[in-house]
Design a protein around this motif. Sequence first.
Motif, PDB file in Angstrom:
ATOM      1  N   UNK A   1       0.817  -1.221   0.000  1.00  0.00           N
ATOM      2  CA  UNK A   1       0.000   0.000   0.000  1.00  0.00           C
ATOM      3  C   UNK A   1       0.845   1.264   0.000  1.00  0.00           C
ATOM      4  N   UNK A   2       2.148   1.154   0.168  1.00  0.00           N
ATOM      5  CA  UNK A   2       3.022   2.321   0.032  1.00  0.00           C
ATOM      6  C   UNK A   2       3.220   2.704  -1.432  1.00  0.00           C
ATOM      7  N   UNK A   3       2.959   1.761  -2.322  1.00  0.00           N
ATOM      8  CA  UNK A   3       3.136   2.015  -3.745  1.00  0.00           C
ATOM      9  C   UNK A   3       1.881   2.677  -4.300  1.00  0.00           C
ATOM     10  N   UNK A   4       2.027   3.663  -5.167  1.00  0.00           N
ATOM     11  CA  UNK A   4       0.859   4.346  -5.717  1.00  0.00           C
ATOM     12  C   UNK A   4      -0.098   3.375  -6.386  1.00  0.00           C
ATOM     13  N   UNK A   5      -1.389   3.623  -6.175  1.00  0.00           N
ATOM     14  CA  UNK A   5      -2.415   2.820  -6.843  1.00  0.00           C
ATOM     15  C   UNK A   5      -2.393   3.112  -8.339  1.00  0.00           C
ATOM     16  N   UNK A   6      -2.570   2.073  -9.147  1.00  0.00           N
ATOM     17  CA  UNK A   6      -2.584   2.242 -10.593  1.00  0.00           C
ATOM     18  C   UNK A   6      -3.903   1.757 -11.161  1.00  0.00           C
ATOM     19  N   UNK A   7      -4.310   2.361 -12.252  1.00  0.00           N
ATOM     20  CA  UNK A   7      -5.554   1.992 -12.916  1.00  0.00           C
ATOM     21  C   UNK A   7      -5.590   0.494 -13.198  1.00  0.00           C
ATOM     22  N   UNK A   8      -6.713  -0.128 -12.850  1.00  0.00           N
ATOM     23  CA  UNK A   8      -6.864  -1.562 -13.061  1.00  0.00           C
ATOM     24  C   UNK A   8      -6.572  -2.388 -11.828  1.00  0.00           C
ATOM     25  N   UNK A   9      -5.916  -1.789 -10.826  1.00  0.00           N
ATOM     26  CA  UNK A   9      -5.648  -2.499  -9.584  1.00  0.00           C
ATOM     27  C   UNK A   9      -6.879  -2.439  -8.679  1.00  0.00           C
ATOM     28  N   UNK A  10      -7.035  -3.400  -7.757  1.00  0.00           N
ATOM     29  CA  UNK A  10      -8.156  -3.346  -6.816  1.00  0.00           C
ATOM     30  C   UNK A  10      -8.112  -2.067  -5.988  1.00  0.00           C
ATOM     31  N   UNK A  11      -9.261  -1.465  -5.776  1.00  0.00           N
ATOM     32  CA  UNK A  11      -9.323  -0.255  -4.971  1.00  0.00           C
ATOM     33  C   UNK A  11      -9.132  -0.594  -3.497  1.00  0.00           C
ATOM     34  N   UNK A  12      -8.426   0.254  -2.784  1.00  0.00           N
ATOM     35  CA  UNK A  12      -8.054  -0.028  -1.400  1.00  0.00           C
ATOM     36  C   UNK A  12      -9.127   0.458  -0.428  1.00  0.00           C
ATOM     37  N   UNK A  13      -9.491  -0.447   0.477  1.00  0.00           N
ATOM     38  CA  UNK A  13     -10.551  -0.177   1.440  1.00  0.00           C
ATOM     39  C   UNK A  13     -10.064  -0.547   2.835  1.00  0.00           C
ATOM     40  N   UNK A  14     -10.305   0.337   3.803  1.00  0.00           N
ATOM     41  CA  UNK A  14     -10.002   0.073   5.201  1.00  0.00           C
ATOM     42  C   UNK A  14     -11.301  -0.320   5.901  1.00  0.00           C
ATOM     43  N   UNK A  15     -11.290  -1.468   6.583  1.00  0.00           N
ATOM     44  CA  UNK A  15     -12.461  -1.921   7.328  1.00  0.00           C
ATOM     45  C   UNK A  15     -12.111  -1.912   8.817  1.00  0.00           C
TER      46      UNK A  15
ATOM     47  N   UNK B   1     -15.068   1.217   5.810  1.00  0.00           N
ATOM     48  CA  UNK B   1     -16.186   0.492   6.405  1.00  0.00           C
ATOM     49  C   UNK B   1     -15.925   0.440   7.906  1.00  0.00           C
ATOM     50  N   UNK B   2     -16.937   0.731   8.714  1.00  0.00           N
ATOM     51  CA  UNK B   2     -16.703   0.749  10.154  1.00  0.00           C
ATOM     52  C   UNK B   2     -17.940   0.296  10.914  1.00  0.00           C
ATOM     53  N   UNK B   3     -17.734  -0.578  11.888  1.00  0.00           N
ATOM     54  CA  UNK B   3     -18.820  -1.101  12.728  1.00  0.00           C
ATOM     55  C   UNK B   3     -18.439  -0.962  14.199  1.00  0.00           C
ATOM     56  N   UNK B   4     -18.559   0.230  14.764  1.00  0.00           N
ATOM     57  CA  UNK B   4     -18.201   0.409  16.179  1.00  0.00           C
ATOM     58  C   UNK B   4     -19.028  -0.522  17.068  1.00  0.00           C
ATOM     59  N   UNK B   5     -18.478  -1.004  18.181  1.00  0.00           N
ATOM     60  CA  UNK B   5     -19.217  -1.905  19.075  1.00  0.00           C
ATOM     61  C   UNK B   5     -20.549  -1.298  19.509  1.00  0.00           C
ATOM     62  N   UNK B   6     -21.563  -2.174  19.650  1.00  0.00           N
ATOM     63  CA  UNK B   6     -22.926  -1.721  19.940  1.00  0.00           C
ATOM     64  C   UNK B   6     -23.332  -1.680  21.409  1.00  0.00           C
TER      65      UNK B   6
END
Length: 441
Positions: free
Chosen positions: A44-58, A123-128
């Motif tokens: 993830x330190x490398x720049x995202x390039x077109x065609x690569x999976x989009x990065x998501x933090x959960x 995406x985030x699901x804080x404890x309920x």
Amino acid sequence: MPELTAAEQSVVTTALAYKGTGIPIPAHVMAELDEIAAPWPGRWLLPWEEGEPERVVELCAGPGGWGEGLETVLGVTCFDVIGVDIDKDACESARAAGHARICADIARLDPEHPALRWTRGVIISPPCPSFSTAGKRAGLLKANIGILCETIAHVGEAAGFIRLDEVCCAELFPDLEDDCPLCADLGYHEGYAPRSGATWAEVRATLDGLTDPRIGLMAEVAIWPLGLQAAGAPIAWMAMEQSSNLPEEVLDDLSIEFECADWFRTSWAVLEAADLGVASRRKRTFMIATRHKWADITPPTEALPVTAMAEALGWDEGERINTRGQRPLDPATGRAKGGNCFSADKPSWCLTGKARTWVRKRDGLRLTSAEAGLLVSFRATYPWRGSRSSQFQQAADVVCPAVAAFVLAAIHGINWEPLVRDYLFGLYHYDSLWGEYSLSA
């Protein structure tokens, strides 16, 4: 966003040189990248390039409900999702199912870490428990709500998304054609006030007065997307899940902060899992926010066919579930005090960690963790990890994959209904499923 040192940037440059020539990045270089990016993946330190999976933090990712909804139910594989959770057993369950996990406290991580500069979604699901009726509901206390909302307001200030009133500019400078001199003098950028200078640790410290620290994790719903935006990441969307008891005041304040930062759309709704065909009841609040397109989340106008607990587990009709053992009878009604039985011919009661004590009344057969998973729309073979208590708590806390699919489909413009129908049919109606897996053994 913190900058890499010259030595760290040299490692990134070396990795990019290999990547540019099509040669695999050597293991020792990848190891250096991982060390620099920790706890995030070095790639993830490398720049995202077109065609690569989009990065998501959960965040508060749990054992994999969102991931199963995205990949297994919707069949979407174009995202590189890294989940973070503090529960070791939940992380192990997720990893065993193929979902990436970092075991850490999200409130101690920096949303402006250099490895996150190309993140597209959160995406985030804080404890309920702090808001849920199953918990002590400290999150509903006026003083706690006040502290939480005040911190949410600080997020916009720290991220630099407080606007000067444009009407004020027009009144002061009626002949204004170029940039407002007052804004320039005050350090405004693109209409925003300068960042307050508060660090994310300092913003989080304003939550110290809460009677339950878990309440403060709701502030992360604003901290991560807006922190990423402030750092220049191409953040485009956010999805959140929380108790259906979450005060509207909190939802309104979150919406205000996203709107101030020019997010295109914020929407929230309370969804009932059973209305989406899940074999158990589970009512939760979901919120989505998008920056560049319209996305709306509303309960489905027509509920999917109801799935009874007995139907989901392959039982005959007429079965009843005892949830709390033998309890004294109420002489007025002849029934157990407190209500400890329900019919399996309807969707089951909402699972809690105490569902581990549920038994089939006819023969005393205990519910298994695999069956608990099925009731919240996980596949029968999902690899739950940890003790029996831990596995049931995971199933109780997790986002139902079928519901996660509905929410994520709304963000990404996917026709959810046929995909969710097919998935649930495969879970609950294939006879071969019960011939192959003996879940009550």
